[in-house]
Each structure stands twice: as structure tokens, then as C-alpha cells.
Design a protein around this motif. Sequence first.
Motif, PDB file in Angstrom:
ATOM      1  N   ARG A  30       1.104 -22.498  30.414  1.00 41.74           N
ATOM      2  CA  ARG A  30       0.898 -22.266  31.845  1.00 41.74           C
ATOM      3  C   ARG A  30       1.763 -21.100  32.336  1.00 41.74           C
ATOM      4  N   ARG A  31       3.019 -21.060  31.901  1.00 45.77           N
ATOM      5  CA  ARG A  31       3.895 -19.942  32.285  1.00 45.77           C
ATOM      6  C   ARG A  31       3.355 -18.625  31.722  1.00 45.77           C
ATOM      7  N   VAL A  46       0.649 -12.890  44.460  1.00 42.65           N
ATOM      8  CA  VAL A  46      -0.006 -14.195  44.367  1.00 42.65           C
ATOM      9  C   VAL A  46      -0.239 -14.523  42.894  1.00 42.65           C
ATOM     10  N   PRO A  47       0.475 -15.519  42.359  1.00 39.10           N
ATOM     11  CA  PRO A  47       0.230 -15.907  40.969  1.00 39.10           C
ATOM     12  C   PRO A  47      -1.132 -16.592  40.822  1.00 39.10           C
ATOM     13  N   HIS A  48      -1.758 -16.387  39.666  1.00 38.19           N
ATOM     14  CA  HIS A  48      -3.054 -16.992  39.380  1.00 38.19           C
ATOM     15  C   HIS A  48      -2.982 -17.741  38.050  1.00 38.19           C
ATOM     16  N   LEU A  49      -3.767 -18.784  37.959  1.00 39.42           N
ATOM     17  CA  LEU A  49      -3.934 -19.514  36.715  1.00 39.42           C
ATOM     18  C   LEU A  49      -5.426 -19.695  36.510  1.00 39.42           C
ATOM     19  N   GLY A 130       9.781 -21.189  26.222  1.00 44.72           N
ATOM     20  CA  GLY A 130       8.936 -20.380  27.093  1.00 44.72           C
ATOM     21  C   GLY A 130       8.793 -20.958  28.483  1.00 44.72           C
ATOM     22  N   GLU A 131       9.661 -21.878  28.821  1.00 46.00           N
ATOM     23  CA  GLU A 131       9.616 -22.494  30.143  1.00 46.00           C
ATOM     24  C   GLU A 131      10.719 -21.920  31.026  1.00 46.00           C
ATOM     25  N   ILE A 132      10.710 -22.302  32.261  1.00 46.08           N
ATOM     26  CA  ILE A 132      11.599 -21.734  33.270  1.00 46.08           C
ATOM     27  C   ILE A 132      13.034 -22.238  33.146  1.00 46.08           C
ATOM     28  N   ASP A 133      13.248 -23.401  32.589  1.00 44.79           N
ATOM     29  CA  ASP A 133      14.498 -24.125  32.743  1.00 44.79           C
ATOM     30  C   ASP A 133      15.746 -23.392  32.246  1.00 44.79           C
TER      31      ASP A 133
END
Length: 174
Positions: A30-31, A46-49, A130-133
Motif C-alpha cells: 500500500r505504501r 492528493v495521494p491515490h491508491l 517498507g512501512e512508515i513506522d
Amino acid sequence: KTLIAFILACLAIGLFSSLDTLELRAEEPRRAVTAIEMYLTKDYIVPHLNTYNYYNKPPLFSWVLSIFFSLFGTFDEWVVRLPSLLSFVLTAFLHFIISKKHIGTEAALLSSLFFLSSADLLYYGSLNSGEIDLFYCLVSYVQIISLFSYFHKGQSWLLILSYLTASIGFLTKG
């Protein structure tokens, strides 16, 4: 010193050698997809997925991933994981630099190595980075350390740094 250099070399090999061993998993895809769409469409506001507006997370980490995609010219797994992994190592380095003034070089080095070799962080940092944490951990650490240093030194720029990193943290996790 030889033992410490050996431990650091083992940690570096362990952290950086397996960045593309596993496919992206958990929240990593997702990231990555959000940042890839941001990079390809050049819409950094504006982020898109999957072409739908994605407002679950603020855009800062997607901006960071987009910068790394631009620097390396690829969307490979290792590029998605690299910013968080570098944040993990930078957090330990900053901890060493800051804490050696207060607890001595040897204790600061051990403390930083304990942080780097913590089982949960080492596993999470190397296989699922690969995550935000881990990036958010670095931002939060800088914010807390700048407040700590402000109360010890009384320099107003440290208080400004604290507010700046708090706003960066807000743009990272919301």
C-alpha cells in the motif's frame, strides 16, 4: 574495538543484504503503490491508491518514497524498504551521538547496539521495513531529543526544531 567493528559489520550485512529477498507484504504494498502513483502522476498533493483518493495516511512518507524512486530509477522492493532502514540506522547513530555526552562513549555505543539488535526492531526493520513506522520513529526521536536538549542548553532553535519535527511527524502518521 575489533569486536564492535565486527558487530557493526554483521548488522550492516544483516540489514542491507536482504532488502529484496521477500516480496512486499503487510502494509508495504500500500505504501509502495501510493508512492508509485504519486511519482507517475506527479500529483504530490492528493495521494491515490489504484486511482482512488487515499486519505488514510498523510503524504510525507509517499513523498520520501517518491524521492527514492527518482534517485534510483526503479520501484524494486529494496528501494521501498531503504528509507525506513536508513531511518532505523540513523536513529541509532543519533542516539549514540546524543547519549555519549551524557552517559559516556562506551555506554552510548552499547545502548545504540542494543537498539539496533533488538529482536523486534531487527526483524521488523529488516524484513518489513517498507512501512512508515521506522521513519516515524526517527522523526519522533529527533523531536524528543530536541526538547531534551532545549531544556539542558536553553537554545531556542532546539525548541523550533522540536515543533518542526512534530509537524513532520503529523505529516507522516497523522
